[in-house]
Scaffold this motif. Structure first.
Motif, mmCIF file in Angstrom:
data_model
loop_
_atom_site.group_PDB
_atom_site.id
_atom_site.type_symbol
_atom_site.label_atom_id
_atom_site.label_comp_id
_atom_site.label_asym_id
_atom_site.label_seq_id
_atom_site.Cartn_x
_atom_site.Cartn_y
_atom_site.Cartn_z
ATOM 1 N N LEU A 46 16.745 -58.231 39.813
ATOM 2 C CA LEU A 46 17.577 -57.658 39.036
ATOM 3 C C LEU A 46 18.333 -56.623 38.661
ATOM 4 O O LEU A 46 18.954 -56.930 38.284
ATOM 5 N N LEU A 47 18.082 -55.392 39.520
ATOM 6 C CA LEU A 47 18.844 -54.649 39.490
ATOM 7 C C LEU A 47 19.777 -54.418 39.495
ATOM 8 O O LEU A 47 21.086 -53.981 38.916
ATOM 9 N N PRO A 48 20.593 -54.680 40.790
ATOM 10 C CA PRO A 48 21.710 -55.629 40.481
ATOM 11 C C PRO A 48 22.477 -55.735 39.536
ATOM 12 O O PRO A 48 24.198 -55.467 38.779
ATOM 13 N N TRP A 49 22.191 -56.980 39.225
ATOM 14 C CA TRP A 49 22.768 -57.287 37.832
ATOM 15 C C TRP A 49 22.664 -56.676 36.703
ATOM 16 O O TRP A 49 23.763 -56.389 36.128
ATOM 17 N N LEU A 50 21.942 -55.881 36.568
ATOM 18 C CA LEU A 50 21.157 -55.302 35.549
ATOM 19 C C LEU A 50 22.375 -54.077 35.292
ATOM 20 O O LEU A 50 22.474 -53.131 34.382
ATOM 21 N N ILE A 51 22.846 -53.460 36.568
ATOM 22 C CA ILE A 51 23.451 -51.891 36.372
ATOM 23 C C ILE A 51 24.336 -52.328 36.273
ATOM 24 O O ILE A 51 26.003 -51.988 35.407
ATOM 25 N N GLY A 52 25.406 -53.543 37.228
ATOM 26 C CA GLY A 52 27.088 -54.232 36.766
ATOM 27 C C GLY A 52 26.581 -54.835 35.213
ATOM 28 O O GLY A 52 28.001 -54.509 35.045
ATOM 29 N N PHE A 53 25.726 -55.351 34.396
ATOM 30 C CA PHE A 53 26.335 -55.654 33.194
ATOM 31 C C PHE A 53 25.568 -54.030 32.504
ATOM 32 O O PHE A 53 26.846 -54.339 31.325
ATOM 33 N N ALA A 54 24.847 -53.312 32.544
ATOM 34 C CA ALA A 54 25.109 -51.611 32.312
ATOM 35 C C ALA A 54 26.696 -51.499 32.293
ATOM 36 O O ALA A 54 27.528 -50.837 30.936
ATOM 37 N N CYS A 55 27.636 -51.258 33.303
ATOM 38 C CA CYS A 55 28.594 -50.658 33.153
ATOM 39 C C CYS A 55 29.732 -51.407 33.089
ATOM 40 O O CYS A 55 30.515 -50.875 32.264
ATOM 41 N N PHE A 56 30.329 -52.552 32.936
ATOM 42 C CA PHE A 56 30.986 -53.444 33.201
ATOM 43 C C PHE A 56 31.342 -53.829 31.804
ATOM 44 O O PHE A 56 31.580 -54.373 31.726
ATOM 45 N N SER A 57 29.875 -54.125 31.338
ATOM 46 C CA SER A 57 29.891 -55.388 29.987
ATOM 47 C C SER A 57 29.016 -54.401 28.888
ATOM 48 O O SER A 57 30.695 -53.797 27.740
ATOM 49 N N LEU A 58 27.407 -53.902 28.916
ATOM 50 C CA LEU A 58 27.841 -53.066 28.141
ATOM 51 C C LEU A 58 28.524 -51.589 27.544
ATOM 52 O O LEU A 58 28.640 -51.702 26.309
ATOM 53 N N TYR A 59 28.652 -51.321 28.186
ATOM 54 C CA TYR A 59 29.460 -49.807 28.282
ATOM 55 C C TYR A 59 30.859 -49.781 27.029
ATOM 56 O O TYR A 59 30.835 -49.417 26.829
ATOM 57 N N PRO A 60 31.447 -50.504 28.277
ATOM 58 C CA PRO A 60 32.509 -51.235 27.335
ATOM 59 C C PRO A 60 31.980 -51.616 25.676
ATOM 60 O O PRO A 60 33.167 -51.332 25.068
ATOM 61 N N ILE A 61 31.634 -52.599 25.985
ATOM 62 C CA ILE A 61 31.263 -52.950 24.622
ATOM 63 C C ILE A 61 30.924 -51.823 23.689
ATOM 64 O O ILE A 61 31.214 -51.215 22.412
ATOM 65 N N LEU A 62 29.999 -51.189 23.870
ATOM 66 C CA LEU A 62 29.406 -49.713 23.165
ATOM 67 C C LEU A 62 30.260 -48.807 22.603
ATOM 68 O O LEU A 62 31.237 -48.214 21.506
ATOM 69 N N MET A 63 31.934 -48.408 23.846
ATOM 70 C CA MET A 63 32.452 -48.090 23.633
ATOM 71 C C MET A 63 33.681 -48.038 22.840
ATOM 72 O O MET A 63 34.367 -47.347 22.258
ATOM 73 N N SER A 64 34.177 -49.787 23.066
ATOM 74 C CA SER A 64 34.759 -49.800 21.569
ATOM 75 C C SER A 64 34.513 -50.509 20.796
ATOM 76 O O SER A 64 35.721 -49.604 19.728
ATOM 77 N N ALA A 65 32.915 -50.021 20.350
ATOM 78 C CA ALA A 65 32.903 -49.966 18.885
ATOM 79 C C ALA A 65 33.197 -48.796 18.295
ATOM 80 O O ALA A 65 33.503 -48.583 16.856
ATOM 81 N N TYR A 66 32.843 -47.098 19.454
ATOM 82 C CA TYR A 66 33.347 -45.940 18.922
ATOM 83 C C TYR A 66 34.953 -45.811 18.542
ATOM 84 O O TYR A 66 35.123 -45.101 17.889
ATOM 85 N N TYR A 67 35.525 -46.669 20.064
ATOM 86 C CA TYR A 67 37.585 -45.943 19.764
ATOM 87 C C TYR A 67 37.663 -47.171 18.584
ATOM 88 O O TYR A 67 38.584 -46.593 17.711
ATOM 89 N N SER A 68 36.945 -48.114 18.110
ATOM 90 C CA SER A 68 37.430 -48.459 16.830
ATOM 91 C C SER A 68 37.415 -47.026 15.377
ATOM 92 O O SER A 68 38.223 -47.714 14.556
ATOM 93 N N LEU A 69 36.967 -46.345 15.628
ATOM 94 C CA LEU A 69 36.727 -45.635 14.871
ATOM 95 C C LEU A 69 37.867 -44.185 14.440
ATOM 96 O O LEU A 69 37.335 -43.312 14.135
ATOM 97 N N THR A 70 38.289 -44.443 16.238
ATOM 98 C CA THR A 70 39.295 -43.043 16.082
ATOM 99 C C THR A 70 39.938 -43.632 16.355
ATOM 100 O O THR A 70 40.742 -44.321 16.220
#
Length: 302
Positions: A16-40
């Protein structure tokens, strides 16, 4: 756990590790950063500066923001009933066929796999107000031609017409759901004196209610994310989508995702675009949960 079970668990996590790494880098991180950028206050040429809820409050005073919501709701209110009703009708017509069902199913499904860019360019030709094939067809019946993409009153119906061309996937899914309804139910209803309409209302609809609910929710989600076609249409009309260009006459083609795109890449207001993305996400999430619960109760009763 036994040693073998622990080893199997480690091996499973390793796979599962390759999928988890891809999800964290290309899905979870952009989602969290967009939430932060919406406040900037953020663009591609300067570092983000925290401004709190200013992006959200400024949107509520933006006329184009409300115009994009109005167009998107209008499109959704037209497209969902039309597409579901048309899909259901065509599935009902295909269901009793014994010869050629596979052929017609493939024909109806084919437009849904065409590239959006190519199909939109075809529809630009079809909807042309002067030499378009649709206006030529209408003139055969004495109906005057319509400026489909230039008239604000006809723009959204024209988009619905374009989108209804690609409902093949919904037809196939509904047709498969109808095939799972036991034939004994139709025989029993016929013996009780039920005609085709009553069989449709009391056998077919309850039998496919769960699939129908899923397709309605999916159609609503897709309608609120309608972007590619209007982007191509507006680019073909204006040549560009700069901050000053209208999306159709009177911004009649300004859909919510298109205005989000304009804020992000034309005006370089990444913070505002991120705020719009989160407003859309929360609105669709709340509506989907509420509609699924209400519709789920109706389906369970059936």
């Amino acid at each position: 756990m036994r040693k073998r079970e622990k080893r199997a668990e480690r091996e499973g996590l390793l796979f599962l590790l390759p999928w988890l790494i891809g999800f964290a880098c290309f899905s979870l991180y952009p989602i969290l950063m967009s939430a932060y950028y919406s406040l900037t206050d953020f663009s591609a040429v300067k570092a983000p500066v925290f401004v709190g809820m200013r992006n959200y409050t400024s949107l509520f005073h933006d006329k184009l923001f409300w115009k994009s919501i109005q167009n998107t709701l209008y499109y959704t209110a037209l497209f969902v009933p039309v597409s579901i009703s048309l899909s259901l009708l065509l599935a009902l017509l295909l269901k009793p066929l014994r010869i050629g069902k596979g052929f017609f199913r493939s024909v109806f499904f084919l437009p849904s796999i065409f590239p959006a860019v190519a199909s939109t360019m075809v529809w630009i030709i079809i909807l042309d107000p002067l030499s378009g094939y649709l206006n030529r067809f209408l003139k055969l019946f004495g109906i005057p031609g319509v400026n489909w993409l230039g008239d604000p009153k006809a723009a959204i119906p024209a988009l619905v017409l374009m989108s209804s061309w690609g409902i093949g996937a919904t037809i196939v899914i509904l047709l498969a759901a109808m095939g799972d309804i036991p034939a004994e139910l139709y025989e029993a209803a016929s013996l009780d004196g039920a005609g085709m309409w009553r069989q449709f209302c009391y056998v077919t609809i309850p039998g496919i209610a769960h699939v129908l609910l899923y397709q309605i929710v999916l159609s609503i989600i897709n309608a609120t994310q309608y972007f590619t076609q209007v982007y191509i249409l507006c680019s073909a009309q204006s040549g560009n989508l700069s901050s000053g260009a209208e999306a159709g006459r009177g911004n009649s083609l300004l859909m919510y995702p298109l205005y989000l795109f304009q804020n992000a890449f034309s005006r370089l207001k990444m913070g505002t675009a991120s705020a719009m993305a989160w407003i859309l996400f929360l609105a669709v999430l709340l509506f989907s949960v509420a509609f699924t619960r209400i519709g789920g109760r109706f389906v369970d009763e059936k």
